[in-house]
Structures are given as C-alpha cells and as structure tokens.
Design an enzyme around this catalytic site. Structure first.
Site, PDB file in Angstrom:
ATOM      1  N   ARG A 148     -12.690 -18.298   3.720  1.00 52.51           N
ATOM      2  CA  ARG A 148     -11.557 -18.687   4.562  1.00 52.51           C
ATOM      3  C   ARG A 148     -11.996 -18.966   5.999  1.00 52.51           C
ATOM      4  O   ARG A 148     -11.503 -19.900   6.630  1.00 52.51           O
ATOM      5  CB  ARG A 148     -10.506 -17.579   4.536  1.00 52.51           C
ATOM      6  CG  ARG A 148      -9.835 -17.492   3.184  1.00 52.51           C
ATOM      7  CD  ARG A 148      -8.896 -16.316   3.058  1.00 52.51           C
ATOM      8  NE  ARG A 148      -8.065 -16.486   1.879  1.00 52.51           N
ATOM      9  CZ  ARG A 148      -7.088 -15.659   1.532  1.00 52.51           C
ATOM     10  NH1 ARG A 148      -6.829 -14.590   2.264  1.00 52.51           N
ATOM     11  NH2 ARG A 148      -6.374 -15.899   0.457  1.00 52.51           N
ATOM     12  N   ALA A 169       0.838  -1.204   0.000  1.00 51.55           N
ATOM     13  CA  ALA A 169       0.000   0.000   0.000  1.00 51.55           C
ATOM     14  C   ALA A 169       0.869   1.250   0.000  1.00 51.55           C
ATOM     15  O   ALA A 169       0.626   2.191  -0.768  1.00 51.55           O
ATOM     16  CB  ALA A 169      -0.935   0.001   1.211  1.00 51.55           C
ATOM     17  N   HIS A 215      -4.549 -12.240   8.472  1.00 43.11           N
ATOM     18  CA  HIS A 215      -4.873 -10.861   8.083  1.00 43.11           C
ATOM     19  C   HIS A 215      -5.783 -10.261   9.145  1.00 43.11           C
ATOM     20  O   HIS A 215      -6.561 -10.966   9.767  1.00 43.11           O
ATOM     21  CB  HIS A 215      -5.596 -10.905   6.730  1.00 43.11           C
ATOM     22  CG  HIS A 215      -5.987  -9.585   6.164  1.00 43.11           C
ATOM     23  ND1 HIS A 215      -5.209  -8.889   5.263  1.00 43.11           N
ATOM     24  CD2 HIS A 215      -7.088  -8.815   6.356  1.00 43.11           C
ATOM     25  CE1 HIS A 215      -5.815  -7.766   4.927  1.00 43.11           C
ATOM     26  NE2 HIS A 215      -6.960  -7.701   5.579  1.00 43.11           N
ATOM     27  N   ALA A 250      -6.898  -8.498  -0.935  1.00 36.39           N
ATOM     28  CA  ALA A 250      -5.965  -7.606  -0.236  1.00 36.39           C
ATOM     29  C   ALA A 250      -5.045  -6.918  -1.235  1.00 36.39           C
ATOM     30  O   ALA A 250      -4.792  -5.716  -1.131  1.00 36.39           O
ATOM     31  CB  ALA A 250      -5.145  -8.371   0.796  1.00 36.39           C
ATOM     32  N   LEU A 251      -4.540  -7.678  -2.193  1.00 40.39           N
ATOM     33  CA  LEU A 251      -3.643  -7.049  -3.171  1.00 40.39           C
ATOM     34  C   LEU A 251      -4.409  -6.089  -4.069  1.00 40.39           C
ATOM     35  O   LEU A 251      -3.848  -5.089  -4.540  1.00 40.39           O
ATOM     36  CB  LEU A 251      -2.892  -8.121  -3.965  1.00 40.39           C
ATOM     37  CG  LEU A 251      -1.858  -8.878  -3.104  1.00 40.39           C
ATOM     38  CD1 LEU A 251      -1.315 -10.099  -3.826  1.00 40.39           C
ATOM     39  CD2 LEU A 251      -0.715  -7.963  -2.692  1.00 40.39           C
ATOM     40  N   GLU A 287      -3.790  -2.690   4.760  1.00 37.47           N
ATOM     41  CA  GLU A 287      -4.285  -3.514   5.878  1.00 37.47           C
ATOM     42  C   GLU A 287      -4.472  -2.705   7.154  1.00 37.47           C
ATOM     43  O   GLU A 287      -5.199  -3.115   8.059  1.00 37.47           O
ATOM     44  CB  GLU A 287      -3.320  -4.693   6.116  1.00 37.47           C
ATOM     45  CG  GLU A 287      -3.940  -5.788   6.978  1.00 37.47           C
ATOM     46  CD  GLU A 287      -3.044  -7.008   7.160  1.00 37.47           C
ATOM     47  OE1 GLU A 287      -2.070  -7.168   6.397  1.00 37.47           O
ATOM     48  OE2 GLU A 287      -3.334  -7.793   8.070  1.00 37.47           O
ATOM     49  N   ASN A 318       4.151  -7.428   4.591  1.00 35.71           N
ATOM     50  CA  ASN A 318       3.437  -8.684   4.341  1.00 35.71           C
ATOM     51  C   ASN A 318       3.206  -8.882   2.853  1.00 35.71           C
ATOM     52  O   ASN A 318       2.994 -10.002   2.400  1.00 35.71           O
ATOM     53  CB  ASN A 318       2.062  -8.669   5.026  1.00 35.71           C
ATOM     54  CG  ASN A 318       2.134  -9.185   6.443  1.00 35.71           C
ATOM     55  OD1 ASN A 318       3.090  -9.867   6.814  1.00 35.71           O
ATOM     56  ND2 ASN A 318       1.117  -8.869   7.216  1.00 35.71           N
ATOM     57  N   THR A 319       3.200  -7.776   2.110  1.00 35.03           N
ATOM     58  CA  THR A 319       2.877  -7.877   0.686  1.00 35.03           C
ATOM     59  C   THR A 319       3.844  -8.810  -0.035  1.00 35.03           C
ATOM     60  O   THR A 319       3.436  -9.609  -0.879  1.00 35.03           O
ATOM     61  CB  THR A 319       2.910  -6.480   0.047  1.00 35.03           C
ATOM     62  OG1 THR A 319       2.021  -5.632   0.780  1.00 35.03           O
ATOM     63  CG2 THR A 319       2.512  -6.524  -1.409  1.00 35.03           C
TER      64      THR A 319
HETATM   65  P1  ADP Z   1      -0.011  -3.368   3.259  1.00 37.06           P
HETATM   66  O1  ADP Z   1      -0.371  -4.646   2.585  1.00 37.06           O
HETATM   67  O2  ADP Z   1      -1.174  -2.661   3.814  1.00 37.06           O
HETATM   68  O3  ADP Z   1       0.902  -2.532   2.422  1.00 37.06           O
HETATM   69  P2  ADP Z   1       2.306  -4.501   4.543  1.00 37.06           P
HETATM   70  O4  ADP Z   1       2.371  -5.397   5.718  1.00 37.06           O
HETATM   71  O5  ADP Z   1       2.655  -5.078   3.218  1.00 37.06           O
HETATM   72  O6  ADP Z   1       0.860  -3.823   4.535  1.00 37.06           O
HETATM   73  O7  ADP Z   1       3.281  -3.258   4.748  1.00 37.06           O
HETATM   74  C1  ADP Z   1       3.265  -2.475   5.907  1.00 37.06           C
HETATM   75  C2  ADP Z   1       4.676  -1.972   6.155  1.00 37.06           C
HETATM   76  O8  ADP Z   1       4.677  -0.987   7.198  1.00 37.06           O
HETATM   77  C3  ADP Z   1       5.643  -3.066   6.612  1.00 37.06           C
HETATM   78  O9  ADP Z   1       6.764  -3.086   5.782  1.00 37.06           O
HETATM   79  C4  ADP Z   1       5.994  -2.668   8.051  1.00 37.06           C
HETATM   80  O10 ADP Z   1       7.301  -3.052   8.432  1.00 37.06           O
HETATM   81  C5  ADP Z   1       5.824  -1.170   7.998  1.00 37.06           C
HETATM   82  N1  ADP Z   1       5.599  -0.545   9.315  1.00 37.06           N
HETATM   83  C6  ADP Z   1       4.827  -1.001  10.325  1.00 37.06           C
HETATM   84  N2  ADP Z   1       4.871  -0.174  11.374  1.00 37.06           N
HETATM   85  C7  ADP Z   1       5.687   0.856  11.019  1.00 37.06           C
HETATM   86  C8  ADP Z   1       6.162   2.036  11.687  1.00 37.06           C
HETATM   87  N3  ADP Z   1       5.776   2.326  12.933  1.00 37.06           N
HETATM   88  N4  ADP Z   1       7.002   2.850  11.018  1.00 37.06           N
HETATM   89  C9  ADP Z   1       7.417   2.559   9.753  1.00 37.06           C
HETATM   90  N5  ADP Z   1       7.029   1.456   9.100  1.00 37.06           N
HETATM   91  C10 ADP Z   1       6.161   0.618   9.703  1.00 37.06           C
END
Ligand code: ADP
Length: 456
Positions: free
Chosen positions: A283, A15, A393, A437-438, A422, A42-43
């Site tokens: 799911r 995202a 998720h 989600a994607l 997410e 998580n992506t």
């Molecule tokens: P989405 O699918 O919504 O993009 P992801 O899990 O793929 O969610 O990506 C979220 C990202 O945000 C992760 O890489 C995570 O490490 C990062 N993240 C989480 N908390 C923080 C924070 N406090 N500061 C900076 N990055 C963060």
C-alpha cells in the site's frame, strides 16, 4: 454511576467485541465502553478482508500458501520492523480465528482473494458487506448471552490504578461520570488515530504534508487510547508509521465507490491514461507512486467480468450502475469510448490494457514488477472509477506481548492492562498488509479476552 465487573473493555470495534466474546467464553462478566452512539468503529467500515493462510478454501482453489509465507510477507511488507513474536502469533492464529468466527455463526465466501496491498490470495471475505459480518456476529452473541453489558455514548478518559495494578476505568456518559471497577483487568481496544488530523500531522515523517488528505476513518478514531494508556506508563511505539491507501473517494476519502474486486483483474492509470505502478504492490509503495502522478489522481480500470450481473456489488454493497448514475463510475462499450468519458488519451489507455493483457497471457512479471494476474481486461463494457490517496490506518501504538498484555517503557507487563487492535503497535512495522487488520483484531482481541478473563 458506579459498576463492578470482571473485565472492562474500552472500545466497541472489532478488537473490543472479539475480546468481549472471548472473555465471556472464558467465564468473565464484561462491560464494554463505547464513546460513539453505536458499535463498530473502523471495523464496520473495513473492506472485510481477513488474511488467513492454511485455509481449506485455498486448497480448494489450488492456491499455494503457508503460515510461513504469511509471516514472511507480513514481516518484509513492514520493512522488517514488526516484532517477530507478535507476527508469528498473528499468522498462526489467523485461520483458527476464522474457524472461531464461523463457530459464532459468521459466514465467509468460499473464494479467497487478494485484497489491495495484501500481496497474496489469502483474504477471507465475509458474506455480508464491509465489516458488518464481524460486528453483527459479535452483537448476536452478546444478545444471546447474559453477562456482556454495552455502554454506548460513554467515553473512557482515565484508567484507575491501585498498587501499580489497573483496576478500572473512569468514563463520561450522557448523564455524567461513570466509574467501572474491574476485578480482573481492563482491555484497551480504542482503535487508531486516523481521524485525528493533529496527531497525523504531528507523527507524520514519511509522507508529504497530509493536511489536505482525507481519511477512510470513522470520526471516533482519534487515538484516545494512546494517551489514556501512556498516563499509566504504557510504552507507545511506531507512531510515525501511518498508512495511506491509493483508493480513496475523491470527495470524501472513503473507500466507498471503489470499483475494484480484488487485485488481479484491474489496472490503475493516471490522468494521461498510462499505468505507473505495480497494482499488486504494498500500500505504501502504490500510494507513494500515486503522489508523484498529476493531481495524485488515478482511474481504476476493469471490465465486465468484475460485474457479471446487474446485482453484482462491490464491498460497499454498491452496484456498478448505481455508481454510474452518481457519476462515481464510468462505462464504455470500447476502451476508446471509456477514455472519452474520463478524459484520458485513448491511445494510451488502449495501449496500457493491451500490454497488461499480453502479460496476463504470457505470465511472469511486467515492466512495473507486477506478478499478480488472473484474467484479461477484454470484455465490454469497460468501467473506470476515480481514486485519490487517503489516510487509512495507524500502525503504531501500545506495545504488547504475545499475551496481549500492555508493556511499560522498561518492557515490564502493566498488571491488569491488556490491549488489542489498532491501538497497539509493533506488529505491522512500517506498512500493514491489506487483510491483516481484521486478522489482528480477531486474533489479539481473542487472546486479550481470554487472558483478562483468567487474570483473577
Ligand atoms: P479496532 O479495529 O482496533 O477494533 P475500531 O476503530 O474498529 O478499532 O474500534 C475502536 C472503537 O473504540 C471505536 O468504536 C471508537 O469509537 C472507540 N473508542 C475510541 N476512543 C474511545 C474512548 N475514549 N472511550 C470509549 N470508546 C472509544
């Protein structure tokens, strides 16, 4: 250190990076804060499936689908708890998001498929494993264009507010405090809290205790974004909606080692070798059924047609022979031999497959209500792989509108704050469809980026 830019993005997952590219395309300078030492979140671990209806690929395969059907399945699949405006925006913009990704150089396979819990063949699969296609595409754009700076190992801890408007972020990097001022706004894209066992236990209402259930999540999925946004008045909704999958690795909870290749051509059997659920269902439905089975344990069973060549890989780029060598998959030239290797009753397994094959031939639905079928399980060798429930998720999060603007508890926009992915709530209701989600992160990441860039 202090920086000033137009748009600050918290989180370098799907995202956040979609938002970064989109904001840049709309004329903004961007800084992305990522707390982990690498991008992807998580992506990058996701199966890769992106649901989009109305795709020419579906037409070419003779698959009937529509944006309306995607809407209805998303809404009903979440027990009608999702916000209909948000869902409408998601499904309408899903295929345009595929085209946008292609315009950035991303490749998808020609065939669409039905992903686990996706309910319909509309999942677009990247040509590279997992979510690497998405992250690499964004990274390539960032490398090729000036104006998007990525600060790794930099954890956002607080939003800066002036006169009721979000104007920046306070973070901590490897060498101390980092302050980033945002001329236009901040996009929260910090992901969910699937790796935060305390939060999972705290908000869990609809599952038995999850204390011993592992997760598919990367360690950074700790839900930081929720508390950071709540501290400036953001409304958090639906945190009790936690998604589990029935297909976690028994040792790690990860999706790696999963031998399935789409929904239609495999069955699940329990430790006795009997089927117990519609394997094309939601799911939550499948995982709840699995929790009732002995040791909450299943075998995915399929045949040679899923691995036609030695080079054929699953989503994790694993070949079946690699998995067999690691005792993570088992092979039999007959179903009886396979049953012997995995320790299930051979008569039951043979019967389960025979019954399945009859319905494949006859069409319609089977005793579990399953309607998604393609080919029979009839070609040796036969394969099986063990799977258990896993936390995947978190559907709840920051309440947003269709502009990806964050809302406060009175439903008012919080000026300067956007959210996508997410970390947001309200789209998927009680259960997110596989493959949504994607779609969500590309659609809403794009919207958040564009709107933040234009918020001068
Ligand atoms: P989405 O699918 O919504 O993009 P992801 O899990 O793929 O969610 O990506 C979220 C990202 O945000 C992760 O890489 C995570 O490490 C990062 N993240 C989480 N908390 C923080 C924070 N406090 N500061 C900076 N990055 C963060």
């Amino acid at each position: 250190v202090e920086y000033t830019t137009d748009v600050v993005i918290i989180g370098g997952g799907g995202a956040g990076l979609a938002a970064a590219v989109s904001a840049h395309q709309n004329g903004a300078q961007i800084i992305v804060l990522e707390k982990m030492p690498r991008l992807g979140g998580n992506t990058i671990l996701a199966g890769g499936a992106l649901n989009a209806a109305g795709s020419p690929r579906q037409v070419a395969q003779g698959i009937e689908d529509s944006v309306e059907k995607h809407f209805t399945q998303t809404y009903e699949g979440g027990d009608e708890l999702g916000n209909t405006d948000l869902i409408q925006t998601l499904v309408e913009n899903a295929y345009p998001a595929v085209e946008w990704l292609e315009s950035l150089g991303m490749n998808f396979n020609d065939e669409v498929f039905t992903v686990l819990g996706g309910l319909w063949p509309r999942a677009h699969k990247p040509s590279t494993p997992l979510g690497t296609g998405f992250i690499d595409t964004y990274q390539n754009y960032i490398n090729a264009n000036e104006g998007i700076e990525i600060l790794l190992d930099t954890e956002a801890i607080e939003l800066l507010v002036e006169d009721g408007r979000v104007v920046g972020v306070k973070a901590v990097g490897l060498s101390g405090d980092v302050i980033v001022h945002a001329n236009n706004g901040v996009i929260m894209a910090a992901g969910g809290f699937g790796a935060n066992t305390e939060m999972i236990e705290k908000y869990n209402q609809s599952w038995p205790s999850l204390a011993n259930v592992k997760s598919t999540n990367h360690p950074g999925a700790t839900g930081d974004g929720l508390a950071i946004a709540e501290a400036v008045g953001a409304s958090l909704i639906g945190l009790e909606h936690l998604q589990l999958l029935p297909l976690g690795d028994p040792n790690t909870g990860s999706l790696s080692g999963n031998i399935e290749q789409g929904v239609e051509n495999r069955i699940f059997v329990n430790k006795s070798g009997n089927r117990f659920v519609d394997e094309g269902a939601r799911r939550d439905v499948m995982t709840k059924a699995l929790l009732e089975e002995e040791d909450a344990f299943l075998w995915v069973v399929l045949d040679q047609k899923n691995y036609p060549t030695p080079e054929t890989t699953n989503n994790f780029n694993e070949t079946i022979e690699e998995l067999i060598a690691q005792d993570r998959a088992f092979k039999g030239d007959t179903l009886e031999e396979l049953a012997g290797k995995i320790g299930v009753n051979p008569d039951n397994l043979v019967k389960a497959v025979e019954e399945f094959n009859k319905v494949v031939e006859a069409g319609g639905s089977d005793e579990f209500g399953r309607t998604l079928f393609d080919t029979k399980i009839d070609t040796a060798p036969f394969y099986a792989g063990a799977r258990v429930p896993t936390v995947h998720h978190t559907m709840g999060g920051i309440e947003i509108n269709t502009n990806a603007e964050a809302l406060d508890v009175n439903g008012n926009v919080i000026p300067g704050l956007y959210a996508a992915g997410e970390v947001t709530g309200g789209i998927h209701g009680s259960n997110r469809l596989g493959g949504n989600a994607l779609a969500d992160i590309a659609v809403y990441g794009r919207i958040a980026g564009e709107n933040a860039a234009k918020n001068k």
